[in-house]
Design an enzyme around this catalytic site. Sequence first.
Site, short mmCIF file in Angstrom:
data_model
loop_
_atom_site.label_atom_id
_atom_site.label_comp_id
_atom_site.label_asym_id
_atom_site.label_seq_id
_atom_site.Cartn_x
_atom_site.Cartn_y
_atom_site.Cartn_z
N ASP A 175 -2.32 0.82 7.16
CA ASP A 175 -1.58 0.69 5.91
C ASP A 175 -1.12 -0.76 5.71
OD1 ASP A 175 -0.78 3.90 5.47
OD2 ASP A 175 -0.99 3.22 7.53
N ASP A 228 0.88 -1.17 0.00
CA ASP A 228 0.00 0.00 0.00
C ASP A 228 0.91 1.22 0.00
OD1 ASP A 228 -2.31 1.60 0.23
OD2 ASP A 228 -2.06 1.71 2.40
N GLU A 233 -1.37 -1.56 -4.86
CA GLU A 233 -2.64 -0.86 -5.09
C GLU A 233 -2.44 0.23 -6.14
OE1 GLU A 233 -5.10 -0.76 -1.84
OE2 GLU A 233 -6.41 0.83 -2.56
#
Lengths: 184, 184
Positions: free
Chosen positions: A144, A10, A71
């Site tokens: 996260d 992330d 992502e």
Amino acid sequence: MEVMRILGVDPGLARLGFGIIERGPGDSLRHVAHGCIETEADAPLPERLQRIFHRLTELCREHQPSVMAVEELFFSRNTTTAFTVGQARGVALLAGAEAGIAVMEYTPMQVKQAVTGYGRADKRQIQDMVRILLRLSSAPKPDDAADALAVAIAHAHTGRLGELEARLAAKNRTGWVWERGRFR
Amino acid sequence: MEVMRILGVDPGLARLGFGIIERGPGDSLRHVAHGCIETEADAPLPERLQRIFHRLTELCREHQPSVMAVEELFFSRNTTTAFTVGQARGVALLAGAEAGIAVMEYTPMQVKQAVTGYGRADKRQIQDMVRILLRLSSAPKPDDAADALAVAIAHAHTGRLGELEARLAAKNRTGWVWERGRFR
């Protein structure tokens, strides 16, 4: 079926979440590790990017994942934030490519869909599903890292679908047809 | 005064401009090289970032600059563009840091101010000044390479000011004062 080890990422500059899982026999998922790479806001930007790059390179060497799942980001409050996150993301993708592993990108909607079966799930629902799917006693922290585990799970699930589709296509090429849930 | 070699970078994913100059005795400027690193739009993103990283690393090895000067970007048509450019920019900054050279950032206004003496100069004015300052027979092409040369010139000019300020501060610490254009 071979065990596949996946490193989920992330991206972020001040805090980049990572999560490592394994997909084993019967599509079972196993938690390996998770955490954050943090960089100091008052450090020079090139140094912060170096820290992210070196730490991710270390993680690849230590845990030997075969895939990095990252992502894909489209939206942001403003373009300055987008530039900042983009810089960290570019360095993360480079670290995976330099480590010689496959780098896959998933949109937030693909992650939600793959983890919860619902493209508009909220953050809390995703974290609950991550905890349940990886059989953890509590939700992984910080957020996260939980998000990074979710991207890794998304790859595990989507990758499996991709394999089924490939097998299906192969069957079709040899005259088999997928009908009502099985090949005929 | 030592000769300083500067690598200017105008970040972009499809096309990243670079320009190498030298600042010599009497603040004279000399053009060394300029060009673009191009990546194919249909290539996977991690590969495109690798190409930028490796090519910039090669340029640092080949030309041995002591400084990389990179344009700092704040604005963009939309956040998607910002993410895209940010990714290329992050990899460029990393390449400089990994090559062990100083990495400096300049805003577009700082570049305009340093090159033309006017913070709102247009693209054409900057390109003319780059051509004149580097004594080139025609404007360097493509525009991305010209912009990269402009950032390098900005560092040459600003860096000189920075040195004067540092010298001034040192003088002040030892009891000297800068007055009417010289130390007293």
